[in-house]
Design an enzyme around this catalytic site. Structure first.
Site, short mmCIF file in Angstrom:
data_model
loop_
_atom_site.label_atom_id
_atom_site.label_comp_id
_atom_site.label_asym_id
_atom_site.label_seq_id
_atom_site.Cartn_x
_atom_site.Cartn_y
_atom_site.Cartn_z
N ARG A 73 42.72 37.52 42.22
CA ARG A 73 44.12 37.23 41.94
C ARG A 73 44.26 36.46 40.56
O ARG A 73 45.06 36.45 39.76
CB ARG A 73 44.71 36.33 43.10
CG ARG A 73 46.01 35.77 42.80
CD ARG A 73 46.65 34.95 44.09
NE ARG A 73 47.97 34.63 44.11
CZ ARG A 73 48.25 33.41 44.00
NH1 ARG A 73 47.34 32.42 44.21
NH2 ARG A 73 49.47 33.06 43.89
N HIS A 102 46.53 37.33 37.50
CA HIS A 102 47.52 36.53 36.90
C HIS A 102 47.29 35.97 35.47
O HIS A 102 48.39 35.61 34.86
CB HIS A 102 47.44 34.89 37.69
CG HIS A 102 48.24 35.20 39.06
ND1 HIS A 102 49.12 34.19 39.43
CD2 HIS A 102 48.55 36.11 39.76
CE1 HIS A 102 49.54 34.51 40.53
NE2 HIS A 102 49.35 35.67 40.62
N GLY A 137 47.88 38.43 27.98
CA GLY A 137 47.01 39.17 28.03
C GLY A 137 45.76 38.66 28.61
O GLY A 137 45.73 37.43 28.81
N SER A 158 44.03 32.22 29.12
CA SER A 158 44.93 31.16 28.98
C SER A 158 45.16 30.26 30.39
O SER A 158 45.68 29.30 30.15
CB SER A 158 46.14 31.76 28.44
OG SER A 158 46.69 32.88 28.79
N ASN A 167 51.28 29.96 40.08
CA ASN A 167 49.81 29.53 39.60
C ASN A 167 49.38 28.29 40.61
O ASN A 167 48.12 27.99 40.57
CB ASN A 167 49.47 29.53 38.41
CG ASN A 167 49.70 30.94 37.74
OD1 ASN A 167 49.22 32.00 38.19
ND2 ASN A 167 50.25 30.98 36.39
N PRO A 198 54.90 39.39 38.32
CA PRO A 198 55.55 39.97 39.29
C PRO A 198 55.86 39.28 40.55
O PRO A 198 54.67 38.63 40.83
CB PRO A 198 54.40 41.38 39.48
CG PRO A 198 53.86 41.34 38.21
CD PRO A 198 53.63 40.03 37.76
N HIS A 236 45.89 43.73 47.89
CA HIS A 236 46.25 43.04 49.02
C HIS A 236 45.57 43.44 50.32
O HIS A 236 45.94 42.78 51.39
CB HIS A 236 47.72 43.08 49.05
CG HIS A 236 48.74 42.43 48.16
ND1 HIS A 236 49.82 42.57 48.16
CD2 HIS A 236 48.24 41.76 47.06
CE1 HIS A 236 50.52 42.08 47.14
NE2 HIS A 236 49.48 41.22 46.44
N THR A 237 44.56 44.35 50.01
CA THR A 237 43.73 44.46 51.42
C THR A 237 42.88 43.37 51.69
O THR A 237 42.43 43.29 52.88
CB THR A 237 42.91 45.75 50.92
OG1 THR A 237 42.35 46.12 52.20
CG2 THR A 237 42.00 45.64 49.99
#
Length: 324
Positions: A63, A67, A73, A77, A94, A160, A190-191
């Site tokens: 994740r 993110h 990109g 960051s 975040n 998203p 998401h599994t």
């Protein structure tokens, strides 16, 4: 058996199953061969030391990588701290990101071995790959040579949303140069992993005008969630893939097809011909992982090439939380 030998064996077995190398002009699979030849091995060992005893970190690190790449990109960051709490990591989506200590530990080892050579952006790319591998996911070759960004802004963290509809999700991905197939394949992440009741209570309580749940959800699943999530509970954790949260497999697509997607964005995959067809295809394959693993590996390589900094752009940070 030594940690290094254990992970080397896992890598070898995985390579025999799924190995993906998608060439990109700006990155190089052999970028550190002469500069820091054991870079990937160092990152693998550190990742194993952390994820081995705490498997839930795999989902967290995957994740984190997503993110980071989706904002400015893949430039690390997200890892930057700000004394004013206005960096990417301070944005609401975040605040629940975790696993920074794994990247920091790998970077520290690399600085001891090859000071000033390996970017935090590349470390994060490798950590995400190795973490997925350690919980039974696919292996993919990671093109390297990213440099670290110097800018991190809270107001740019437009990720998203778990509340997004399919049209919004498709635009999110296509705006980044990713395909609709990448959308459904990467949603398959998401599994593994967990969320909190705070992100699902809206769907199970007072979603409709008459106070009912989201009609896009399986009623039995709504009942299960209500047993775990009380109306004012925003912190209790819930599995994103009920019954299979610790295993990288295709059960997520089965859950979505049964209207047991935890988020609105999961259920939304049934509302598009291409994404729903992909789910149907995975079900027809009877849970065999080879196709999904190959697709996931390829999508992860494409994700890892988003707006990368190379050459004289950016820098190689000495520590991942601050610019030089």
């Amino acid at each position: 058996m030594a940690i290094k030998n254990i992970l080397s064996l896992v890598v070898l077995v995985s390579i025999l199953g799924v190995s993906v190398a998608i060439p990109y002009p700006s990155l190089d699979l052999n970028y550190y061969r002469s500069k820091c030849p054991d870079a990937e091995g160092i990152v693998r060992n550190v990742t194993l030391e952390h994820v081995g005893p705490q498997k839930s970190l795999a989902a967290a690190l995957l994740r984190m990588y997503f993110h980071d790449c989706f904002v400015r990109g893949c430039d690390a960051s997200l890892l930057l701290k700000s004394p004013n709490n206005d960096a990417e990591r301070d944005a609401i989506p975040n605040l629940s990101v975790r696993g920074y200590e794994v990247v920091d530990a790998a970077k520290k080892k690399l600085e001891e071995e090859c000071p000033g050579i390996v970017s935090c952006a590349d470390v994060l790319a490798l950590v995400a790959r190795d973490a997925v591998l350690l919980i039974g996911g696919p292996w993919w070759s990671v093109p390297l040579g990213r440099r670290d960004g110097r800018i991190s802004r809270k107001d740019e963290a437009n990720l998203p949303s778990p509340f997004a509809d399919i049209a919004t999700l498709k635009k999110n991905f296509t705006d980044k140069g990713l395909s609709v197939k990448d959308l459904v394949v990467l949603s398959g992440a998401h599994t593994i992993g967990i969320s909190t009741c705070g992100l699902v209570n809206l769907r199970i309580y007072n979603f409709t005008a008459n106070g009912g749940p989201d009609p896009a959800m399986n009623p039995s699943y709504v009942g299960e969630l209500k047993q775990r999530c009380k109306p004012n509970d925003f912190t209790t954790t819930v599995d994103m893939d009920p019954g299979s949260v610790a295993k990288f497999d295709t059960d997520y697509f089965k859950a979505v097809s049964q209207k047991k997607g935890l988020f609105i964005s999961d259920s939304a995959l049934l509302n598009d011909l291409q994404t729903s067809l992909y789910i149907t295809t995975q079900l027809a394959l009877g849970g065999r992982l080879s196709t999904f693993n190959q697709d996931f590996a390829e999508s992860m390589v494409r994700l890892g090439n988003l707006d990368v900094l190379t050459g004289n752009n950016g820098e190689i940070r000495a520590t991942c939380a601050s610019v030089n």
